[in-house]
Design a protein around this motif. Sequence first.
Motif, PDB file in Angstrom:
ATOM      1  N   UNK A 101       0.853  -1.307  -0.218  1.00  0.00           N
ATOM      2  CA  UNK A 101       0.118   0.078   0.067  1.00  0.00           C
ATOM      3  C   UNK A 101       0.763   1.431   0.093  1.00  0.00           C
ATOM      4  N   UNK A 102       1.360   1.752  -1.155  1.00  0.00           N
ATOM      5  CA  UNK A 102       2.079   2.960  -1.062  1.00  0.00           C
ATOM      6  C   UNK A 102       1.500   4.038  -0.650  1.00  0.00           C
ATOM      7  N   UNK A 103       2.250   4.951   0.122  1.00  0.00           N
ATOM      8  CA  UNK A 103       1.799   5.980   1.003  1.00  0.00           C
ATOM      9  C   UNK A 103       1.799   7.132   0.167  1.00  0.00           C
ATOM     10  N   UNK A 104       2.649   7.360  -0.932  1.00  0.00           N
ATOM     11  CA  UNK A 104       2.512   8.514  -1.686  1.00  0.00           C
ATOM     12  C   UNK A 104       2.670   8.170  -3.166  1.00  0.00           C
ATOM     13  N   UNK A 105       1.857   8.995  -4.043  1.00  0.00           N
ATOM     14  CA  UNK A 105       1.656   8.743  -5.419  1.00  0.00           C
ATOM     15  C   UNK A 105       2.914   9.657  -5.973  1.00  0.00           C
ATOM     16  N   UNK A 106       4.083   8.851  -6.582  1.00  0.00           N
ATOM     17  CA  UNK A 106       4.892   9.692  -7.241  1.00  0.00           C
ATOM     18  C   UNK A 106       4.712  10.699  -8.453  1.00  0.00           C
ATOM     19  N   UNK A 107       5.436  11.739  -8.750  1.00  0.00           N
ATOM     20  CA  UNK A 107       5.411  12.491  -9.783  1.00  0.00           C
ATOM     21  C   UNK A 107       5.448  11.705 -10.983  1.00  0.00           C
ATOM     22  N   UNK A 108       4.577  12.213 -12.241  1.00  0.00           N
ATOM     23  CA  UNK A 108       4.590  11.331 -13.461  1.00  0.00           C
ATOM     24  C   UNK A 108       6.316  11.068 -13.946  1.00  0.00           C
ATOM     25  N   UNK A 111       7.692   7.975 -12.034  1.00  0.00           N
ATOM     26  CA  UNK A 111       6.922   6.632 -12.052  1.00  0.00           C
ATOM     27  C   UNK A 111       7.880   5.785 -12.993  1.00  0.00           C
ATOM     28  N   UNK A 112       7.283   4.418 -12.601  1.00  0.00           N
ATOM     29  CA  UNK A 112       8.045   3.331 -13.030  1.00  0.00           C
ATOM     30  C   UNK A 112       7.361   2.823 -14.425  1.00  0.00           C
ATOM     31  N   UNK A 143       2.899   3.614 -11.775  1.00  0.00           N
ATOM     32  CA  UNK A 143       3.317   3.222 -13.117  1.00  0.00           C
ATOM     33  C   UNK A 143       2.969   4.389 -14.075  1.00  0.00           C
ATOM     34  N   UNK A 144       3.795   4.642 -15.101  1.00  0.00           N
ATOM     35  CA  UNK A 144       3.690   5.743 -15.857  1.00  0.00           C
ATOM     36  C   UNK A 144       2.494   5.255 -16.967  1.00  0.00           C
ATOM     37  N   UNK A 226      -1.425  -3.214 -19.070  1.00  0.00           N
ATOM     38  CA  UNK A 226      -0.754  -1.999 -19.607  1.00  0.00           C
ATOM     39  C   UNK A 226      -1.750  -0.852 -18.767  1.00  0.00           C
ATOM     40  N   UNK A 227      -0.937   0.245 -18.660  1.00  0.00           N
ATOM     41  CA  UNK A 227      -1.462   1.427 -18.258  1.00  0.00           C
ATOM     42  C   UNK A 227      -1.700   2.366 -19.301  1.00  0.00           C
TER      43      UNK A 227
END
Length: 238
Positions: A101-108, A111-112, A143-144, A226-227
């Motif tokens: 459960x990631x606590x923070x959403x990374x900036x675009x 992202x991985x 994910x990007x 896929x995203x």
Amino acid sequence: MSALSADAAHTPMPHSHHTDPDARAQRVPIGLFLPGPRGASLPPIASPDLPDWQGLSALGVAQLIGRYTRPGDTVLALDAHPAIAAACGYLDRATGEIAGNPQRIPAPAHRAALLLAPLPRPGLDSADLHGLVAAFQQWRPTLRPGGFLLVALTVRPPAAGSISERSTVITAARAAGFLYHQHLPIVLAPLPDQEPRTDPSRELSHPMSLPGGRHRVTHRDLLAFAVTTTPSKEANRG
């Protein structure tokens, strides 16, 4: 053949379209990961000292990552594993581990490109539809657009009257906003040169015995998703 059935037979299959104009054009990686020899002529990541990840050697993991990413991309894993770390180092990919459960959403921009997720795992069963949807919704923002989620699913015989776990995982991923991309079997044992039941020298009066009435499991399912869109909320989750 009737005109109706002939038309249906030649109707092209519909194609999925990106809803995000910034999404990278998706390639179509296809491959079977068969057991192979290990020797001095192979890359150093083929060392037998490195443990396998979900039935794939470190060299197999590198082949897998190489099909879904490019140099400099980030590869995330739910669990730290030496084979993944070795493959990423060999291919010049950054690697990282995320909690369930990631606590923070990374900036675009951070992202991985790829997330590797084995199922089932502690606290998350591959037959639990609601639990899977919640987990996929938590993983997706890491994910990007144009990135991939690869789920390595341990094959278990389905209970009588139940839905297969593979179908459950696909349904959950779609509900969480992923696009089902493809299914790759990871072969865990060398395949025979000839299907035993087609061998003319085999006595037909002695049929093959099936342990418990089932064939022996010699593969693991690898499901690719896929995203294609950017998550609508970029705010941090606390």
